[in-house]
Design a protein around this motif. Structure first.
Motif: not given
Lengths: 175, 290
Positions: B265-270
């Motif tokens: 979830a973190l790297h997709r959003e970032l």
């Protein structure tokens, strides 16, 4: 319509394999750069018109020109260097709220930033432009600092800031 | 004389007395890893332009001379603290420097790198990578979003559809990166944190990259060579700036360190944020005039 067609055409040429892989000869790379710059410049006019339209509901620009600074990655925005006051308009292209960090290259360290809507002062931090960046031969800027603040952007929204140079005394008190 | 650290609500980065990064900790997930981050120089194979057997490293081909690179350590550094972010500026040599920045409230650390003009006065072509060495038990696996659409699993010295005879232990394991590359503790591998960890790099441009050893990630940043690879370009990859020296380039890599469970979830959003930054438009008009 023709304005954005040029970039589309140039991008089509750049989808040739050697532009994608970076295996073109140097003089071809130079030609690709020129084509891209030409296409982008045409599109900028469209973006400016769109911004003019979007912001006209909030305030009138009174024919004051708007501009972008594409070299801010090397801390350069010569256009704002001479200004005592200027405004920053931000557009979030994502359909959700995002937090972003604004970094504006400025000559001095004494600036105050206001949120246009709330009229509140925004907390800022000054960051030095290091010598290695200043030595980039293509960089013509006199900016010594990056003025940094946090900005929360609404989904597909516009956010405005007013940036004002202050006296050094006021700046020291603020610090 | 004391060890340094950069801290915010989510991450803690520790540095040794010379300013080299040595450890990263995620405070929320309570996971950590020794993390050595540095720059490394591959010498380019000069080759023999008429025979592919001795092919030079060039525009088409990344072909280092040796199966290892020359690591660089921080030569000097400066720390700056403030209310919104803390940063450490590190100089590695005359033409490599970086700033590691930790913004308050952010779940990633920013590594802003600047490389060039690559020195070739010694007549040796050079290819510069940024490396992150951790103790993650990645079991020869790493992940890249090479086709720009989905994350693909990569295994060192292996191809899924044929039996590989690996003859290039470095370049043969390089893959394209569009926006991210990561390594993680593979299930079943024991680690002292009792949780599966993931180290993710989100890039601001396309690169080549790999994981040459377990827990390690390297990303190619800049290349300057003096020989043609004899595949048709007929000129070495040696672009020069306006001063006639090699190009200087600058970019940034955002680093996430968390559990495998939290990382996707973190790297997709970032990655969305990095690649779809807000547009910034200026005007001289200010609020008083309006």
């Amino acid at each position: 319509k023709n304005s954005i067609n040029l970039l589309e055409k140039e991008m089509g040429i750049l989808q040739h394999h050697d532009a994608v892989s970076g295996t073109e000869r140097q003089h071809v790379a130079n030609d690709y750069s020129k084509r891209l710059a030409r296409g982008i410049n045409k599109c900028l006019n469209v973006i400016y018109k769109a911004f003019d339209h979007l912001t006209s509901k909030l305030f009138s620009l009174n024919n004051e020109p708007i501009f972008m600074c594409p070299l801010m990655n090397i801390s350069q925005c010569i256009e704002i260097e001479g200004f005592e006051r200027f405004s920053l308009i931000m557009y979030n292209p994502l359909p959700r709220e995002v937090t972003t960090w604004v970094r504006l290259p400025v000559i001095d360290s004494n600036y105050i930033v206001y949120d246009f809507e709330s009229e509140d002062k925004v907390q800022t931090q000054i960051s030095e432009v290091y010598n290695e960046t200043k030595l980039i031969p293509e960089r013509n800027s006199k900016a010594n600092y990056d003025l940094v603040w946090k900005s929360v952007q609404r989904p597909l929204g516009i956010k405005l800031y007013s940036v004002q140079k202050t006296s050094r005394k006021e700046s020291i008190i603020q610090k | 004389s004391e060890n340094l650290n950069l801290n915010n609500e989510h991450l803690e980065l520790n540095f040794d007395q010379n300013g080299n990064l040595i450890n990263i900790k995620n405070k929320h997930s309570s996971v950590s890893t020794p993390l050595k981050q540095f720059y490394c120089i591959y010498e380019s194979m000069p080759g023999n332009n008429s025979e592919s057997k001795f092919q030079a490293s060039g525009a088409y081909v990344f072909r280092p001379m040796k199966n290892s690179c020359m690591p660089l350590e921080v030569r000097e550094y400066r720390v700056q603290n403030g209310p919104l972010f803390d940063e450490i500026h590190q100089v590695y040599n005359e033409w490599i420097s970086q700033t590691i920045r930790l913004y308050k409230g952010e779940k990633n650390a920013e590594f802003e790198w600047q490389v060039g003009p690559i020195d070739v006065d010694d007549k040796i072509g050079k290819e510069i990578v940024i490396k992150f060495d951790s103790d993650l038990k990645s079991n020869s696996l790493f992940y890249t979003d090479s086709n720009g659409r989905e994350i693909l699993k990569r295994k060192r010295d292996y191809r899924p559809t044929w039996i590989l005879n690996q003859t290039e232990s470095i370049a043969g394991n390089y893959y394209p990166i569009n926006t991210r590359i990561f390594v993680r503790d593979e299930p079943g591998r024991i680690n002292r944190n009792n949780a599966l960890r993931q180290l993710t790099l989100v890039t601001d441009r396309s690169h080549g990259g790999s994981s040459i050893n377990d827990g390690s990630i390297e990303v190619m940043l800049h290349r300057r060579m003096l020989n043609d690879d004899a595949l048709g370009v007929s000129e070495p990859l040696n672009e020069k700036g306006s001063d006639g020296k090699g190009l200087i380039i600058k970019g940034n890599i955002k680093v996430l360190f968390d559990t495998v469970e939290n990382s996707a979830a973190l790297h997709r959003e970032l990655s969305h944020q990095v690649n779809n930054k807000p547009l910034l438009i200026f005007t001289r008009l200010d609020k008083n005039e309006e």
